[in-house]
Every structure is written in C-alpha cells, then in structure tokens.
Design an enzyme around this catalytic site. Structure first.
Site, PDB file in Angstrom:
ATOM      1  N   THR A  99      20.570 -25.761 -38.309  1.00 23.96           N
ATOM      2  CA  THR A  99      19.495 -25.132 -38.195  1.00 23.96           C
ATOM      3  C   THR A  99      19.128 -24.463 -39.600  1.00 23.96           C
ATOM      4  O   THR A  99      18.195 -24.722 -40.177  1.00 23.96           O
ATOM      5  CB  THR A  99      19.106 -24.106 -37.026  1.00 23.96           C
ATOM      6  N   GLN A 138      14.782 -28.386 -34.860  1.00 24.36           N
ATOM      7  CA  GLN A 138      14.448 -27.286 -35.669  1.00 24.36           C
ATOM      8  C   GLN A 138      14.544 -27.635 -37.227  1.00 24.36           C
ATOM      9  O   GLN A 138      15.367 -28.677 -37.640  1.00 24.36           O
ATOM     10  CB  GLN A 138      15.793 -26.418 -35.189  1.00 24.36           C
ATOM     11  N   ASP A 163      10.889 -23.144 -35.643  1.00 26.10           N
ATOM     12  CA  ASP A 163      12.016 -22.453 -36.415  1.00 26.10           C
ATOM     13  C   ASP A 163      11.313 -22.279 -38.030  1.00 26.10           C
ATOM     14  O   ASP A 163      12.305 -22.479 -38.943  1.00 26.10           O
ATOM     15  CB  ASP A 163      13.377 -22.949 -36.299  1.00 26.10           C
ATOM     16  N   ASP A 183       9.632 -20.660 -31.466  1.00 25.80           N
ATOM     17  CA  ASP A 183      10.471 -19.799 -32.006  1.00 25.80           C
ATOM     18  C   ASP A 183      10.469 -19.416 -33.634  1.00 25.80           C
ATOM     19  O   ASP A 183      11.335 -19.598 -34.408  1.00 25.80           O
ATOM     20  CB  ASP A 183      11.839 -20.196 -31.859  1.00 25.80           C
ATOM     21  N   TYR A 211       6.393 -20.412 -28.544  1.00 24.82           N
ATOM     22  CA  TYR A 211       6.969 -18.848 -28.648  1.00 24.82           C
ATOM     23  C   TYR A 211       6.877 -18.444 -30.067  1.00 24.82           C
ATOM     24  O   TYR A 211       7.303 -19.017 -30.931  1.00 24.82           O
ATOM     25  CB  TYR A 211       8.275 -18.687 -28.224  1.00 24.82           C
ATOM     26  N   ARG A 247      10.551 -14.513 -27.089  1.00 22.40           N
ATOM     27  CA  ARG A 247      11.706 -14.489 -26.086  1.00 22.40           C
ATOM     28  C   ARG A 247      12.969 -14.006 -26.880  1.00 22.40           C
ATOM     29  O   ARG A 247      13.278 -14.409 -28.252  1.00 22.40           O
ATOM     30  CB  ARG A 247      11.899 -15.818 -25.512  1.00 22.40           C
ATOM     31  N   TRP A 249      16.659 -13.962 -28.632  1.00 19.50           N
ATOM     32  CA  TRP A 249      17.623 -14.957 -28.608  1.00 19.50           C
ATOM     33  C   TRP A 249      19.068 -14.318 -28.786  1.00 19.50           C
ATOM     34  O   TRP A 249      19.305 -13.666 -29.608  1.00 19.50           O
ATOM     35  CB  TRP A 249      17.132 -15.667 -30.016  1.00 19.50           C
TER      36      TRP A 249
END
Length: 335
Positions: A99, A138, A163, A183, A211, A247, A249
């Site tokens: 990532t 990602q 990401d 995310d 998210y 959320r 992590w």
C-alpha cells in the site's frame, strides 16, 4: 558546460541558476515538455541543502520520492504529478508493491513543503472492481512517511479512490482538496487539516461509498487526524446516507493502535451516514479475527453542521466545549 550538468541544464529549463518568478527565487524550474521532476530531485540530493523547485504547468507522469530535507515543491496552475500503481501490482525488478509503496509521490524527509500541486494515482480502481482484480485496489496519491516530520501541504489537490492520502508524520494540510472513497485519509501521524474540501467519489454499481478517515494512531500518541473548518462533500451520484466518517485501523493487528480522528466545526453534506463511525476488522495476537469498534477508539466531533451532522449517539460522540479547546493546531502538530 559539459556532461551531466549540460544535460540537466537542458532537461530542467535552467535548473542550476536561481530564477525569479515575481519575488521568489528558485533553484530549479522544470517544464514537463523538456524535463523531469525526478532529475531535479536528483540534483537537489546532490546539492545537500534545501532546494526550491518550481514546476511549470503540464503533466509529470512520474513515481517519485522526496529525500531532501527542507525542500519546497511549488506548482503552477495546471501542474499535475500522476502515476498509476496499486498494492499488488508488479514492481520493477520483481515482487509487488504494498500500500505505502504504491504512492505517486512519497515524502521521506523532514520539513518538506508542497504547494499548488495536483497529485493523482490514476490506477483503474473502477476497472479493478469490475474485473474482481487487485487486493482491494489500494492506490496512494500522496504518502508522508514517518521520517517526514513537519510536512506542509498547501492548496493542493489529491486524487484517488482507495487510500488516497497516507499520513505517518506530523503534517499541516491547508486549503487542499482530497478526493477518494475507501479509507482515503489514513495513517498514524498527527495531522492538522484546515479549510480543506474532502470529497467522496462516485463509484458505479455499489450501495456503500466507503469511509473518509481510517486513523491508526498509537494509544500513547495524544493526537491523530484533526479536521478543522473543513467541508465534507460528494461527487454527483453519491447517494444520501451512504458514507461513513471513518473507522479505526489497527494496522497489522497492533494492539497499541487505537485510532483518533476529530472533526471540528466542519460542514457535512447529506452523504454522511447518521451513525457516523463503524468498526474495522483485524487479527488479534491469537490469530483470531476481531473488531475494533468506535467506542474503543478516539473518534469525536464538535460544532459540525449540515445535513450530515447527525445528533450524538453511542458510536457518534460529541466533544464538550471544554474538551474541544484541547484541539488546537499548536497542540496537535506543534508548528
């Protein structure tokens, strides 16, 4: 002028002699039609001192790492740095990217300033979802590494899907548009986001639009991702009540990570879910799957407004006036 110096002089549009644009002085001025940012960064590393680089308008299709402390990277209207690598895609020389390694632009030195840049990870996220390929796809646009203390990002645009922006060190982010879906602002660094636009992207053929934040803040670290006077917006087609604020992590199942994210006086459009936050899965020390839930993490709001600013609930906690006073730029990042 001969050899390498002659080549760089042509490639970077007079990189050695300081140039003026208004009152500012530059160590390098790079035109994408004739040179590369990678060559300018290599010359800055050789110089062994902070450098100031001006990028002219145009497209730089490069995957880059900044390793020069104190470097300034200044864009012009229409300056774009773009690359299309995702986690799981092949690396040159073998293996695959993770990532963090997928980032278009990585900051790996302290005191770096980015201004008026458009940074894009152009990996085909929509196509990967359609074809069922990739490890979640990602694909980071900008990564601020642990060694990149006191990074500043001013009036930039960061564009990705999953990401988009990875923050692992103290950072100041002002007037910047950050666009993504899953995310898309994440990491364990202490970061202060001020007057930023945070935009959820439209993805066809899905009911959930992801998210906003995924903090992995160490429990021993007082502050994490703090959003002050920002606007949470959405692209056309993103439906009502479809997007989580975030959320927590617990990266790698590290039990010392609890995650902190705070929204202060932010506008939230109607795509934000009324529940606000949700859980994130991880494997515990025994290898069994577990969940890190919002009440176990440090996830807060204060003074939020707009159709997405729902009342407080079990998982959507509000700071008091006294508690909110603890969150200032000086305290969160110290600069």
């Amino acid at each position: 002028m001969t050899g390498r110096r002659a080549f760089l002089a042509g490639a970077l549009s007079l990189p050695i002699a300081a140039q003026a644009r208004g009152a500012e002085q530059w160590d390098a001025v790079v035109d994408p039609a004739t040179g590369t940012l990678g060559a300018a960064l290599a010359e800055a590393e050789k110089a062994g001192r902070p450098w100031r680089i001006l990028l002219k308008p145009g497209l730089f299709t490069e995957k880059l790492t900044v390793r020069v402390p104190g470097l300034t990277l200044q864009g012009s209207p229409g300056t774009v740095i773009e690359y299309g690598t995702a986690s799981g895609t092949p690396k040159p020389g073998g293996g695959t990217w993770g990532t963090g390694g997928s980032a278009t632009l990585t900051i790996a030195a302290p005191g770096v300033a980015l201004r008026e840049l458009i940074v894009i990870n152009s990996f085909d996220y929509i196509g990967a979802r359609r074809d069922g390929s990739g490890n979640g796809a990602q694909a980071v646009a900008l990564a601020i590494g642990r060694e990149a203390d006191r990074t500043t990002v001013d009036r930039c645009t960061l564009l990705g899907y999953q990401d988009t922006f990875y923050v692992q060190a103290r950072s100041l982010v002002t007037g910047t548009r950050i666009t993504g879906g899953v995310d898309f602002i994440f990491g364990g660094g202490a970061a202060w986001f001020e007057r930023c636009e945070i935009v959820t992207r439209y993805v066809p053929d899905t009911d959930s639009f992801g998210y906003v934040a995924a903090p992995s803040t160490p429990a021993a670290q007082e502050f994490g991702l703090v959003f002050s006077d920002c606007s949470l917006l959405r692209e056309n087609g993103v439906p009502e009540h479809s997007t989580w604020l975030g959320r927590p992590w617990r990266a790698g199942g590290n039990m010392a990570l609890t995650g902190e994210a705070v929204f202060l006086r932010c506008f939230m459009d109607g795509h934000i879910r009324r529940e606000g936050w949700t859980w994130m899965g991880y494997k515990g020390p025994d290898g069994e799957p577990r969940r890190l839930t919002p009440p176990e993490a440090r996830l807060w709001e204060f003074g939020t407004r707009g159709p997405g600013a729902a009342p407080a609930g079990t998982d959507r906690r509000l700071l008091t006036v006294a508690e909110a006073k603890r969150f200032t730029r000086a305290k969160v990042i110290g600069f």
